[in-house]
Design a protein around this motif. Sequence first.
Motif, PDB file in Angstrom:
ATOM      1  N   ARG A   1       0.857  -1.175   0.079  1.00  0.00           N
ATOM      2  CA  ARG A   1      -0.120   0.134   0.141  1.00  0.00           C
ATOM      3  C   ARG A   1       0.809   1.146  -0.136  1.00  0.00           C
ATOM      4  O   ARG A   1       0.481   2.242   0.607  1.00  0.00           O
ATOM      5  CB  ARG A   1      -0.958   0.001   1.133  1.00  0.00           C
ATOM      6  N   ARG A   2       1.989   1.255  -0.780  1.00  0.00           N
ATOM      7  CA  ARG A   2       2.891   2.439  -1.085  1.00  0.00           C
ATOM      8  C   ARG A   2       2.621   2.975  -2.383  1.00  0.00           C
ATOM      9  O   ARG A   2       2.300   2.252  -3.233  1.00  0.00           O
ATOM     10  CB  ARG A   2       4.357   1.830  -0.720  1.00  0.00           C
ATOM     11  N   PRO A   3       2.817   4.225  -2.335  1.00  0.00           N
ATOM     12  CA  PRO A   3       2.785   4.755  -3.553  1.00  0.00           C
ATOM     13  C   PRO A   3       4.027   4.266  -4.648  1.00  0.00           C
ATOM     14  O   PRO A   3       5.044   3.812  -4.126  1.00  0.00           O
ATOM     15  CB  PRO A   3       3.263   6.322  -3.280  1.00  0.00           C
TER      16      PRO A   3
ATOM     17  N   ILE B   1      -2.823   1.659 -12.641  1.00  0.00           N
ATOM     18  CA  ILE B   1      -1.669   1.783 -11.355  1.00  0.00           C
ATOM     19  C   ILE B   1      -2.217   2.826 -10.445  1.00  0.00           C
ATOM     20  O   ILE B   1      -2.441   2.451  -9.236  1.00  0.00           O
ATOM     21  CB  ILE B   1      -0.285   1.987 -11.626  1.00  0.00           C
ATOM     22  N   LYS B   2      -2.698   4.022 -11.102  1.00  0.00           N
ATOM     23  CA  LYS B   2      -3.072   5.398 -10.218  1.00  0.00           C
ATOM     24  C   LYS B   2      -4.449   4.669  -9.278  1.00  0.00           C
ATOM     25  O   LYS B   2      -4.601   5.025  -8.225  1.00  0.00           O
ATOM     26  CB  LYS B   2      -3.337   6.299 -10.893  1.00  0.00           C
TER      27      LYS B   2
ATOM     28  N   GLU C   1      -3.474   2.449  -6.685  1.00  0.00           N
ATOM     29  CA  GLU C   1      -3.106   2.966  -5.454  1.00  0.00           C
ATOM     30  C   GLU C   1      -4.206   3.517  -4.707  1.00  0.00           C
ATOM     31  O   GLU C   1      -4.168   3.774  -3.672  1.00  0.00           O
ATOM     32  CB  GLU C   1      -2.029   4.119  -6.032  1.00  0.00           C
ATOM     33  N   ALA C   2      -5.176   4.138  -5.589  1.00  0.00           N
ATOM     34  CA  ALA C   2      -6.409   4.997  -4.793  1.00  0.00           C
ATOM     35  C   ALA C   2      -7.090   4.087  -4.016  1.00  0.00           C
ATOM     36  O   ALA C   2      -7.687   4.494  -2.855  1.00  0.00           O
ATOM     37  CB  ALA C   2      -6.952   5.761  -5.623  1.00  0.00           C
ATOM     38  N   GLU C   3      -7.420   2.829  -4.738  1.00  0.00           N
ATOM     39  CA  GLU C   3      -8.321   1.881  -4.075  1.00  0.00           C
ATOM     40  C   GLU C   3      -7.485   1.292  -2.945  1.00  0.00           C
ATOM     41  O   GLU C   3      -8.275   0.797  -1.805  1.00  0.00           O
ATOM     42  CB  GLU C   3      -8.890   0.646  -4.932  1.00  0.00           C
TER      43      GLU C   3
END
Length: 330
Positions: free
Chosen positions: A275-277, A308-309, A312-314
């Motif tokens: 759960r990292r950027p 991918i974005k 990341e957001a989910e």
Amino acid sequence: MTDAPRIAVAGAGSIGCFVGGLLSAAGHDVRFLGRQRICDAIDAQGLRLTDYGTLDLTAQNLMTSTDAATCLRGADVVLVSVKSADTEAMAALIRAHAPNAQVISLQNGVGNADALRRALPGADVRAAMVPFNVVARGPGHFHRGTSGDIMVEAGPLPDLDTETLKWVQTGHIAAVQWGKLVLNLGNAVNALSDLPLLEQLQDRRWRRIMAAQMTEALRILTVAGITPAKSAAAPPWLIPHILRLPTPLFRRVAAQMLTIDATARSSMWEDLSQRRPTEIDALQGVILDLAARHGRQAPLNTRMRQLIKQAEAEGNGPPGLSPSDIAPRF
């Protein structure tokens, strides 16, 4: 610089711990700057390093700290292995605590060494390219899943070679980094699939997506006047053709190019899992910026960045998409 330099690992993540751990095991004085959980794990049980072959060693009694001054002060060489987004912040710490150190960027992407040079005027900053993949297998345990030697910008360097890790100097590091960036576009494909890399490469549909994404990027680089150099066993322009081969032929050709173990995954997969950027903006994002600058489109790279974005957001980890989820025509 002395014959036995003090080395600081500025960013004790997967690459930093693996490279720094090998250097420490070879007798170098290495200090690790990292997050509290990583420092605690190393302090408690040492640093275990394994690879696709027979490597399995544990380095004990390592100097770790979350405090930049403690790790960086007195360093002769600083190995920068933070994510691209953290480069400027790390450069400020180096400027404050190790202004005379030689700085080597072990980071993905093509702009980090230049960012370090801008922030550290007068410093000896070298770009490097790390071709292999390292993922965490548990607290204090880092596993190298693919083969390759580190390539580093030519110039005076201390002897950093170890039995299982070589440093190869090159006078064309920028071209090599562009070549690696093209290969690293596959990181997003692997992260989205949630499959081990070796398993994914056995499926021609996934390889066709990788090949199409690379071909799209190579066209943009040509328009931009950038010629990427070989960062693997084959030149960048040839790799999409190899990926498109029928699977039995691909297996024979690939076996001569690269060693991959059954558990290898991309660093972007690891970032989503933790759960990292991710570094999607330093990879696909760079291609998209070039495309926009030159009035071109890069739809598949755009799609990868969007997915991918979204992941990341989910915040649910790698989404486990299929080839048709990403690009129905494949």
